[in-house]
Design a protein around this motif. Sequence first.
Motif, PDB file in Angstrom:
ATOM      1  N   TYR A  46      52.436  34.074  43.249  1.00 46.88           N
ATOM      2  CA  TYR A  46      51.497  32.981  43.477  1.00 46.88           C
ATOM      3  C   TYR A  46      50.221  33.238  42.676  1.00 46.88           C
ATOM      4  CZ  TYR A  46      49.441  36.326  46.797  1.00 46.88           C
ATOM      5  OH  TYR A  46      48.885  37.441  47.369  1.00 46.88           O
ATOM      6  N   ASN A  47      49.460  32.174  42.490  1.00 52.43           N
ATOM      7  CA  ASN A  47      48.153  32.262  41.847  1.00 52.43           C
ATOM      8  C   ASN A  47      47.079  31.980  42.889  1.00 52.43           C
ATOM      9  OD1 ASN A  47      49.220  32.633  39.188  1.00 52.43           O
ATOM     10  ND2 ASN A  47      49.626  30.438  39.067  1.00 52.43           N
ATOM     11  N   SER A  48      46.000  32.731  42.824  1.00 57.37           N
ATOM     12  CA  SER A  48      44.924  32.530  43.799  1.00 57.37           C
ATOM     13  C   SER A  48      43.573  32.793  43.162  1.00 57.37           C
ATOM     14  CB  SER A  48      45.108  33.448  45.009  1.00 57.37           C
ATOM     15  OG  SER A  48      44.938  34.815  44.641  1.00 57.37           O
ATOM     16  N   ILE A  49      42.563  32.145  43.708  1.00 55.50           N
ATOM     17  CA  ILE A  49      41.175  32.421  43.347  1.00 55.50           C
ATOM     18  C   ILE A  49      40.390  32.544  44.646  1.00 55.50           C
ATOM     19  CG2 ILE A  49      41.281  31.219  41.129  1.00 55.50           C
ATOM     20  CD1 ILE A  49      39.835  28.847  42.482  1.00 55.50           C
ATOM     21  N   PHE A  50      39.129  32.918  44.562  1.00 55.25           N
ATOM     22  CA  PHE A  50      38.278  32.949  45.748  1.00 55.25           C
ATOM     23  C   PHE A  50      36.938  32.308  45.419  1.00 55.25           C
ATOM     24  CE2 PHE A  50      37.492  36.947  43.532  1.00 55.25           C
ATOM     25  CZ  PHE A  50      36.108  37.009  43.489  1.00 55.25           C
ATOM     26  N   THR A  51      36.262  31.821  46.432  1.00 53.86           N
ATOM     27  CA  THR A  51      34.931  31.246  46.243  1.00 53.86           C
ATOM     28  C   THR A  51      33.932  32.007  47.098  1.00 53.86           C
ATOM     29  OG1 THR A  51      35.150  29.611  48.030  1.00 53.86           O
ATOM     30  CG2 THR A  51      35.891  28.950  45.844  1.00 53.86           C
ATOM     31  N   THR A  52      32.765  32.191  46.529  1.00 50.79           N
ATOM     32  CA  THR A  52      31.643  32.819  47.233  1.00 50.79           C
ATOM     33  C   THR A  52      30.377  32.376  46.515  1.00 50.79           C
ATOM     34  OG1 THR A  52      30.741  34.925  48.046  1.00 50.79           O
ATOM     35  CG2 THR A  52      31.749  34.943  45.855  1.00 50.79           C
ATOM     36  N   ASN A  53      29.234  32.863  46.933  1.00 47.94           N
ATOM     37  CA  ASN A  53      27.998  32.535  46.206  1.00 47.94           C
ATOM     38  C   ASN A  53      27.937  33.305  44.904  1.00 47.94           C
ATOM     39  OD1 ASN A  53      27.251  32.360  49.351  1.00 47.94           O
ATOM     40  ND2 ASN A  53      26.132  30.816  48.208  1.00 47.94           N
ATOM     41  N   ASN A  54      27.287  32.739  43.894  1.00 41.08           N
ATOM     42  CA  ASN A  54      27.317  33.350  42.557  1.00 41.08           C
ATOM     43  C   ASN A  54      26.736  34.757  42.536  1.00 41.08           C
ATOM     44  OD1 ASN A  54      24.640  32.594  42.924  1.00 41.08           O
ATOM     45  ND2 ASN A  54      24.571  31.199  41.179  1.00 41.08           N
ATOM     46  N   PHE A  55      25.757  35.062  43.400  1.00 41.69           N
ATOM     47  CA  PHE A  55      25.205  36.418  43.401  1.00 41.69           C
ATOM     48  C   PHE A  55      26.221  37.441  43.924  1.00 41.69           C
ATOM     49  CE2 PHE A  55      24.011  34.768  47.620  1.00 41.69           C
ATOM     50  CZ  PHE A  55      24.434  35.797  48.445  1.00 41.69           C
ATOM     51  N   HIS A  56      27.152  37.004  44.738  1.00 40.46           N
ATOM     52  CA  HIS A  56      28.138  37.874  45.387  1.00 40.46           C
ATOM     53  C   HIS A  56      29.449  37.938  44.606  1.00 40.46           C
ATOM     54  CE1 HIS A  56      31.085  38.602  48.876  1.00 40.46           C
ATOM     55  NE2 HIS A  56      30.365  39.698  48.820  1.00 40.46           N
ATOM     56  N   LEU A  57      29.546  37.135  43.555  1.00 43.38           N
ATOM     57  CA  LEU A  57      30.821  36.907  42.878  1.00 43.38           C
ATOM     58  C   LEU A  57      31.398  38.175  42.266  1.00 43.38           C
ATOM     59  CD1 LEU A  57      32.752  34.575  42.156  1.00 43.38           C
ATOM     60  CD2 LEU A  57      31.481  34.286  40.031  1.00 43.38           C
ATOM     61  N   PHE A  58      30.604  38.926  41.529  1.00 49.47           N
ATOM     62  CA  PHE A  58      31.125  40.091  40.806  1.00 49.47           C
ATOM     63  C   PHE A  58      31.574  41.178  41.770  1.00 49.47           C
ATOM     64  CE2 PHE A  58      30.677  44.095  38.428  1.00 49.47           C
ATOM     65  CZ  PHE A  58      31.535  43.820  37.378  1.00 49.47           C
ATOM     66  N   ARG A  59      30.766  41.473  42.791  1.00 52.52           N
ATOM     67  CA  ARG A  59      31.149  42.525  43.745  1.00 52.52           C
ATOM     68  C   ARG A  59      32.397  42.116  44.523  1.00 52.52           C
ATOM     69  NH1 ARG A  59      29.353  44.153  49.113  1.00 52.52           N
ATOM     70  NH2 ARG A  59      27.792  42.497  49.116  1.00 52.52           N
ATOM     71  N   ALA A  60      32.483  40.830  44.874  1.00 53.12           N
ATOM     72  CA  ALA A  60      33.672  40.354  45.576  1.00 53.12           C
ATOM     73  C   ALA A  60      34.920  40.544  44.723  1.00 53.12           C
ATOM     74  CB  ALA A  60      33.507  38.877  45.949  1.00 53.12           C
ATOM     75  N   SER A  61      34.774  40.365  43.402  1.00 53.71           N
ATOM     76  CA  SER A  61      35.919  40.555  42.514  1.00 53.71           C
ATOM     77  C   SER A  61      36.370  42.018  42.503  1.00 53.71           C
ATOM     78  CB  SER A  61      35.576  40.096  41.091  1.00 53.71           C
ATOM     79  OG  SER A  61      34.695  41.012  40.441  1.00 53.71           O
ATOM     80  N   LEU A  62      35.426  42.940  42.655  1.00 53.90           N
ATOM     81  CA  LEU A  62      35.778  44.359  42.718  1.00 53.90           C
ATOM     82  C   LEU A  62      36.548  44.666  44.000  1.00 53.90           C
ATOM     83  CD1 LEU A  62      32.481  46.050  41.441  1.00 53.90           C
ATOM     84  CD2 LEU A  62      34.526  45.478  40.142  1.00 53.90           C
ATOM     85  N   TYR A  63      36.164  44.026  45.101  1.00 54.37           N
ATOM     86  CA  TYR A  63      36.892  44.211  46.355  1.00 54.37           C
ATOM     87  C   TYR A  63      38.291  43.595  46.268  1.00 54.37           C
ATOM     88  CZ  TYR A  63      32.938  46.087  48.979  1.00 54.37           C
ATOM     89  OH  TYR A  63      31.919  46.898  49.435  1.00 54.37           O
ATOM     90  N   ALA A  64      38.398  42.459  45.564  1.00 62.43           N
ATOM     91  CA  ALA A  64      39.719  41.855  45.373  1.00 62.43           C
ATOM     92  C   ALA A  64      40.628  42.815  44.610  1.00 62.43           C
ATOM     93  CB  ALA A  64      39.585  40.531  44.616  1.00 62.43           C
ATOM     94  N   LYS A  65      40.080  43.440  43.592  1.00 63.12           N
ATOM     95  CA  LYS A  65      40.840  44.417  42.812  1.00 63.12           C
ATOM     96  C   LYS A  65      41.231  45.609  43.681  1.00 63.12           C
ATOM     97  CE  LYS A  65      40.486  47.140  38.547  1.00 63.12           C
ATOM     98  NZ  LYS A  65      39.612  47.469  37.380  1.00 63.12           N
ATOM     99  N   LYS A  66      40.302  46.082  44.509  1.00 60.88           N
ATOM    100  CA  LYS A  66      40.557  47.219  45.384  1.00 60.88           C
ATOM    101  C   LYS A  66      41.652  46.893  46.404  1.00 60.88           C
ATOM    102  CE  LYS A  66      38.135  50.427  48.490  1.00 60.88           C
ATOM    103  NZ  LYS A  66      36.808  50.739  49.136  1.00 60.88           N
ATOM    104  N   ALA A  67      41.718  45.631  46.833  1.00 57.48           N
ATOM    105  CA  ALA A  67      42.714  45.204  47.809  1.00 57.48           C
ATOM    106  C   ALA A  67      44.067  44.922  47.161  1.00 57.48           C
ATOM    107  CB  ALA A  67      42.230  43.963  48.552  1.00 57.48           C
ATOM    108  N   GLY A  68      44.146  45.076  45.826  1.00 53.10           N
ATOM    109  CA  GLY A  68      45.399  44.817  45.128  1.00 53.10           C
ATOM    110  C   GLY A  68      45.662  43.345  44.911  1.00 53.10           C
ATOM    111  N   LEU A  69      44.586  42.545  44.938  1.00 54.00           N
ATOM    112  CA  LEU A  69      44.710  41.101  44.799  1.00 54.00           C
ATOM    113  C   LEU A  69      44.334  40.686  43.377  1.00 54.00           C
ATOM    114  CD1 LEU A  69      45.277  38.452  46.340  1.00 54.00           C
ATOM    115  CD2 LEU A  69      42.858  38.404  46.958  1.00 54.00           C
ATOM    116  N   ASN A  70      45.272  40.104  42.656  1.00 57.46           N
ATOM    117  CA  ASN A  70      45.025  39.648  41.295  1.00 57.46           C
ATOM    118  C   ASN A  70      44.384  38.265  41.342  1.00 57.46           C
ATOM    119  OD1 ASN A  70      44.975  39.485  38.517  1.00 57.46           O
ATOM    120  ND2 ASN A  70      47.090  38.777  38.355  1.00 57.46           N
TER     121      ASN A  70
END
Length: 345
Positions: free
Chosen positions: A267-291
């Motif tokens: 499947y394909n997925s994205i996430f939404t958050t506030n722009n200031f939180h975007l980069f750190r959230a992407s690091l957590y997505a990577k840590k969780a094994g979420l592409n």
Amino acid sequence: MLLTIGIITLLLFVTFISSYLSDPRRVINGFWFNLFFCSLLIFCCILGYSTGNKLLMIFALFPFAILLFIATFGFFALSVALFLNARVLMKKEGRRFSNALTLFLGIFLLILFINQIINPERLLSTSLQPLYAGASLIVIYFFLHLTNFLTAYMLYQFNRPKYNQDFIIVLGSGLINDRVPPLLASRINKAIEFYWKQKAVTLPPKLVFSGGQGPDENLPEAEAMQIYAVNNGIPIEDTLTEVHSVNTFQNMLFSKHLMDSLKGNEYNSIFTTNNFHLFRASLYAKKAGLNSQGIGSKTAFYYWPNAMIREYIAIIVMRRKFHTFVVGTILGFSILITLISFLFE
């Protein structure tokens, strides 16, 4: 020499592009881009000087002029701006410790500015100067790391996911009186906007609302978010709720488990958050094994500086072992040199 600088610039550009395309969720992308940009400025400066092209030289020297200004008056100017921002933020958002980070940073930068003027190093004995040099080196290290982080953050804002998503994860940020506050609403609205744009060209995605129930809340955050989305036109059958997470990493991990249970790994997925939180959230997505890459909603300008300071502190904490090693190594060498100086003084 011009040819050598040109080749180095090209190699740095290729390295940056390769790193960014392989994974835009890395701080090192900012490092490679900054190296490339500095090399490009040097190349343009030499080329402009050798050809007499004044426009090219102005382009190359302008960033260096800004750096020179920062090195002389920038700390003072930035500290004043941070004091003003802290005043506005605490007036609008309340006098809480978390809203005073710009104030603390402003005080720290003002101390650095005064330190430049006084130059206390000249008052120290020769034996103690290595300690001062070590402290200065630590400040420079974190300044460079901050620069790389901000560059990587800005580059990540250009991420534009395709309209082929199966899921959109909406990250929670807390309720106020069991209602969706404006900050959280902006995240949901960003997901709703993407939902309708994708539905116009293909099948709509499922919106995964992620957030558990706090001790002062009467319902899980995800359910309040779902109600908000449905009231704003999203069909309830296109929504899912993840009601157990209490932080961003769990948002990503538990949402992944939910999506895996429905679609497996395809499947394909994205996430939404506030722009200031975007980069750190992407690091957590990577840590969780979420592409999964992210899209950010806009944040009020007065709120952004304080939020970015929080994000940077969180980024430091995520890699605390590495940063502790670097700082410990610098301090260790400084103390060792100081002891040696005392012994042979």
